[in-house]
Design an enzyme around this catalytic site. Structure first.
Site, PDB file in Angstrom:
ATOM      1  N   ASP A 141       0.863  -1.167   0.000  1.00  0.00           N
ATOM      2  CA  ASP A 141       0.000   0.000   0.000  1.00  0.00           C
ATOM      3  C   ASP A 141       0.907   1.227   0.000  1.00  0.00           C
ATOM      4  O   ASP A 141       1.991   1.202   0.592  1.00  0.00           O
ATOM      5  CB  ASP A 141      -0.900  -0.018   1.229  1.00  0.00           C
ATOM      6  CG  ASP A 141      -1.812   1.191   1.284  1.00  0.00           C
ATOM      7  OD1 ASP A 141      -2.299   1.608   0.223  1.00  0.00           O
ATOM      8  OD2 ASP A 141      -2.018   1.727   2.384  1.00  0.00           O
ATOM      9  N   THR A 151       0.213   4.611   1.074  1.00  0.00           N
ATOM     10  CA  THR A 151       0.144   5.441   2.272  1.00  0.00           C
ATOM     11  C   THR A 151       0.553   4.647   3.503  1.00  0.00           C
ATOM     12  O   THR A 151       0.008   3.582   3.784  1.00  0.00           O
ATOM     13  CB  THR A 151      -1.288   5.985   2.464  1.00  0.00           C
ATOM     14  OG1 THR A 151      -1.660   6.689   1.284  1.00  0.00           O
ATOM     15  CG2 THR A 151      -1.346   6.919   3.658  1.00  0.00           C
TER      16      THR A 151
END
Length: 797
Positions: A312, A314
């Site tokens: 991912d 973030t």
């Protein structure tokens, strides 16, 4: 009811909490963070092989020479090392688990408090937020589009919408939305008492080493009992048969028993399980010093097998801290943004808000506006909403979220949002509507009717170690795939900075599994990835035979992390994400993963090497036992002599080999390779001993014949060690020379010579044995070179 009330429910008072604590109405649960001490003791002491060796030791104590029970000291030593090492690992994991434990938000006396789950009391008002893990049974009082994932409790894969009056079961995970819920059951009356077991109900991580070791032990268990029966009959035949056994004046049965014990001791690989556990335990302790919590020891091995790493953006590639950059007018507009700033102020005051609302906190004034109904952010919808009413009573709903959702009917504004996002900044759209927030739940056509107001520009900081870490994985042959819920233009900008690609695929356009598979074949950077798409991507990669690791920190990553072969959560991850992960990077440092990879490779490669050592011993033990039983020969070794060779040529070297650095890449098929190496080398060792012993047993006294055969066995065993230790560094040469010197001293020092019954004189037979040992060692060398060409054994990297 679904609207936020003008009067905020204050929750329990301090007196209420104290009264419930005194009454025992506290959510105290017993959730072990590692294996209990009793399990550690039982696994290291009460094993099948330890039981057989204990019976052999008792037999030696009753009928033989206690010195022949020297092998039992190795059993005790192995058990103690295993217990101590696992207790050290347990303490390290327990300490780190405290840092990764879940938390619960409650409102007491009108203030939001974040407390451990075991401080929740009956009647507490729990504030449920996206990514939370429900830690006590509750009933919903106020909700804003709350969806719960109850798959770990009920098996239902789809998130469940919860309304006021619905029950929230502990162990479920908050997919999206917010709520205020009243605790109705705590402690033993709640699902919370089984929280850890329910959260981790999914299967143990697959460990090829553990599976290979277990299969070896099962095979040995099947053959050991009939083998012991054959050994006993063979020993009886070698020492006069049943007639001698029935004669009370004939004590040869004692020697037959000692021979039987020696045969059994030679077969059992007593240190194999220990060294496998030791390698995992040491790796876990070393990782704990790096602030990596290993929630399952075998997970260390799995990362070494990973060939696809899904990330991912973030919180993984970026720091996760979102900063407010500014507001930007829509193209061709110069609106007064005062009302927009009041809406953003309302967004920032949500107790259950996400990272975006936190980034807006304390930047805007609410003024005389009154906050009404809220709609919590959901990654499925792509926006959150809040209604504001002014002094005139007129209510306006403001929506904040993905430009692709809120600007779908405004192509010029959407194009400008993409331009801003391409600079690497996170771009959100703010829109307004006359409809109530609840009317936008699962109603995309109504979202398109909202009037755009402005852009909200946020910024994230790229982790400084991200580029180096990704470069390391690329060099090691691990494919890296970015799966982000953010704007594809923003994700593409990050990917360009990290040299992962020039653009990102918009996953919102990928509706079918075929489209998803084709996109995976063409690229490795994806934006606007929905949580369910992350799961589908993981399953698609696994269907191709790939071993997939998934890292993340948000609730939208939780189910993909659970489905992956190795789930890795950042330290700042939501409780739901940490609960289903195998590894937790407590300081959220992505650059810890290369260290985990190296330790995993060390574990796999080194345990494979020491397995070759122990199983070679088992093979030659079985062959010697069967041949001597069939020919009615005396066994060529005393138990203590076998223990001497096993300790110096297997036990001590295996400890060093198991913990030595080794960067060799993982190769599938550990068990077949081990068997294809250990069986031939074990046969060579057995043949060497039999060829050496055959003339000696007729020409020399038994004690001297056994002593000379011990030399031949040591020579061939030492050569197995030397080929498995290659390339021979200075430290490994010292190891080989040290155990050789210790073996020579055992023949020279009077005490050890007497203890091990090593009767040796300089004679042609000594030269004969050395020559036979050299031939056996040459056979090991020849097979090693053959096996290396065939890929059955690889030198340490």
């Amino acid at each position: 009811m679904t609207a936020e009330q003008t009067r905020v429910e204050p929750g329990l008072s301090r007196a209420d909490v104290a009264e419930r604590v005194a009454a025992g109405q506290v959510n105290i649960t017993r959730t072990p963070t590692s294996r209990p001490v009793s399990s550690i003791l039982a696994e290291n002491v009460f094993t099948f092989f330890n039981g057989i060796l204990t019976v052999c030791f008792i037999a030696v104590c009753l009928l033989g020479d206690l010195r022949d029970g020297f092998f039992f000291g190795v059993v005790v030593f192995n058990a103690l090392i295993g217990i101590v090492q696992e207790l050290r690992a347990k303490r390290a994991l327990d300490r780190l688990a405290l840092l990764a434990s879940p938390e619960t938000a409650v409102r007491r006396e009108g203030e939001l408090q974040v407390i451990p789950p075991d401080e929740v009391v009956l009647g507490d008002l729990v504030i449920v937020r996206p990514g939370d893990q429900i830690t006590a049974d509750s009933v919903v009082e106020v909700t804003s589009a709350l969806f719960l994932d109850e798959s770990m409790l009920t098996g239902e894969s789809e998130p469940i919408l919860k309304q006021p009056g619905d029950r929230l079961m502990s162990g479920s995970l908050v997919s999206s939305g917010t709520a205020e819920a009243r605790v109705t059951a705590v402690g033993a009356d709640s699902y919370a008492s089984r929280l850890t077991a329910e959260i981790k109900r999914h299967s143990l991580v697959h460990s090829e080493l553990r599976a290979a070791t277990n299969r070896i032990l099962v095979y040995l268990s099947w053959i050991l009992v009939p083998l012991i029966i054959i050994i006993l009959f063979g020993r009886i035949a070698a020492y006069g048969g049943f007639a001698a056994l029935a004669d009370p004046n004939d004590q040869s049965y004692r020697q037959a028993l000692i021979d039987a014990v020696a045969s059994v001791v030679g077969i059992i690989p007593e240190g194999l399980v220990l060294l496998t556990s030791l390698a995992f335990g040491v790796a876990a302790i070393q990782l704990s010093r790096q602030r990596v919590l290993v929630q399952e020891l075998a997970a260390v091995e799995v990362l070494a097998r990973v060939d696809v790493l899904c990330l991912d953006k973030t919180g993984t590639l970026t720091t996760g801290a979102i900063g407010f950059h500014g507001l930007q007018q829509l193209p061709g507009r110069s609106d007064d943004l005062r009302e927009a700033t009041e809406a953003l102020a309302a967004m920032s005051t949500d107790d259950a808000g996400n990272a975006t609302s936190q980034a807006l906190a304390n930047r805007f004034e609410l003024g005389d506006r009154v906050v009404g109904e809220r709609l919590a952010f959901s990654s499925l919808r792509g926006f959150s909403a809040v209604s504001l009413s002014g002094p005139d009573g007129r209510s306006v709903t403001w929506l904040l979220g993905a430009p692709e959702r809120l600007l779908a009917g405004h192509p010029l504004s959407l194009a400008e949002a993409h331009t801003v996002a391409a600079s690497g900044r996170r771009t959100l759209a703010l829109a307004r509507s006359e409809r109530a927030p609840s009317e936008f739940v699962d109603a995309p056509e109504r979202v398109a009717e909202a009037e755009p107001a402005c852009f909200v520009i946020l910024e994230e900081t790229l982790r400084p170690e991200a580029a180096g870490t990704l470069g390391y994985f690329a060099d090691e042959g691990v494919r890296v795939i970015i799966l982000s819920g953010d704007n594809p233009h923003t994700v593409g900008s990050i990917a360009r900075q990290l040299e992962l690609g020039t653009s990102a695929v918009d996953a919102s356009t990928l509706d079918t599994d075929e489209q998803l598979t084709d996109a995976l074949a063409a690229g490795s950077v994806f934006g606007r990835v929905a949580p369910e798409q992350k799961r589908r991507i993981v399953k698609a990669l696994q269907a191709e035979g790939r071993t997939v690791a998934m890292t993340g920190d948000g609730v939208n990553d939780a189910m993909a992390i659970k489905d992956s072969d190795l789930g890795i959560a950042m330290g700042n991850a939501t409780p739901a994400t940490r609960a289903v992960s195998r590894l937790v990077l407590l300081d959220s440092r992505f650059d810890r993963l290369p260290e985990v990879l190296m330790l995993g490779r060390r574990v796999i490669a080194n345990v494979e090497r020491v397995s070759n050592l122990f199983l070679s011993k088992t093979v030659y033990g079985i062959v010697l036992a069967l041949v001597t039983a069939a020919t009615a020969w005396e066994f060529p070794f005393l138990p203590r002599q076998l223990t001497l060779v096993s300790t110096l040529a297997i036990g001590i070297p295996s400890f060093f080999l198991a913990l030595a650095p080794n960067r060799r890449r993982y190769r599938f098929g550990v068990l077949p390779r081990v068997l294809k190496f250990s069986v031939p080398t074990g046969l060579i060792a057995a043949s060497t001993c039999l060829v050496a012993y055959a003339p000696l047993r007729a020409a020399l006294p038994q004690s001297e014949a056994r002593s000379l055969t011990t030399i031949a066995l040591f020579m061939v065993s030492l050569w197995i060690v030397s080929v498995l230790a290659r390339p021979l560094s200075r430290a490994r040469v010292v190891l080989v020379l040290s155990v050789s010197a210790a073996f020579v001293l055992a023949f020279v020092v009077p005490f050890t010579r007497s203890f091990f019954m090593l009767d040796l004189t300089v004679s042609p037979w000594l030269l004969y044995v050395v020559a036979i040992g050299a031939v056996g060692a040459s056979g090991i060398e020849a097979y090693y070179r053959f096996a290396k060409r065939r890929g059955l054994v690889v030198d340490r990297a």
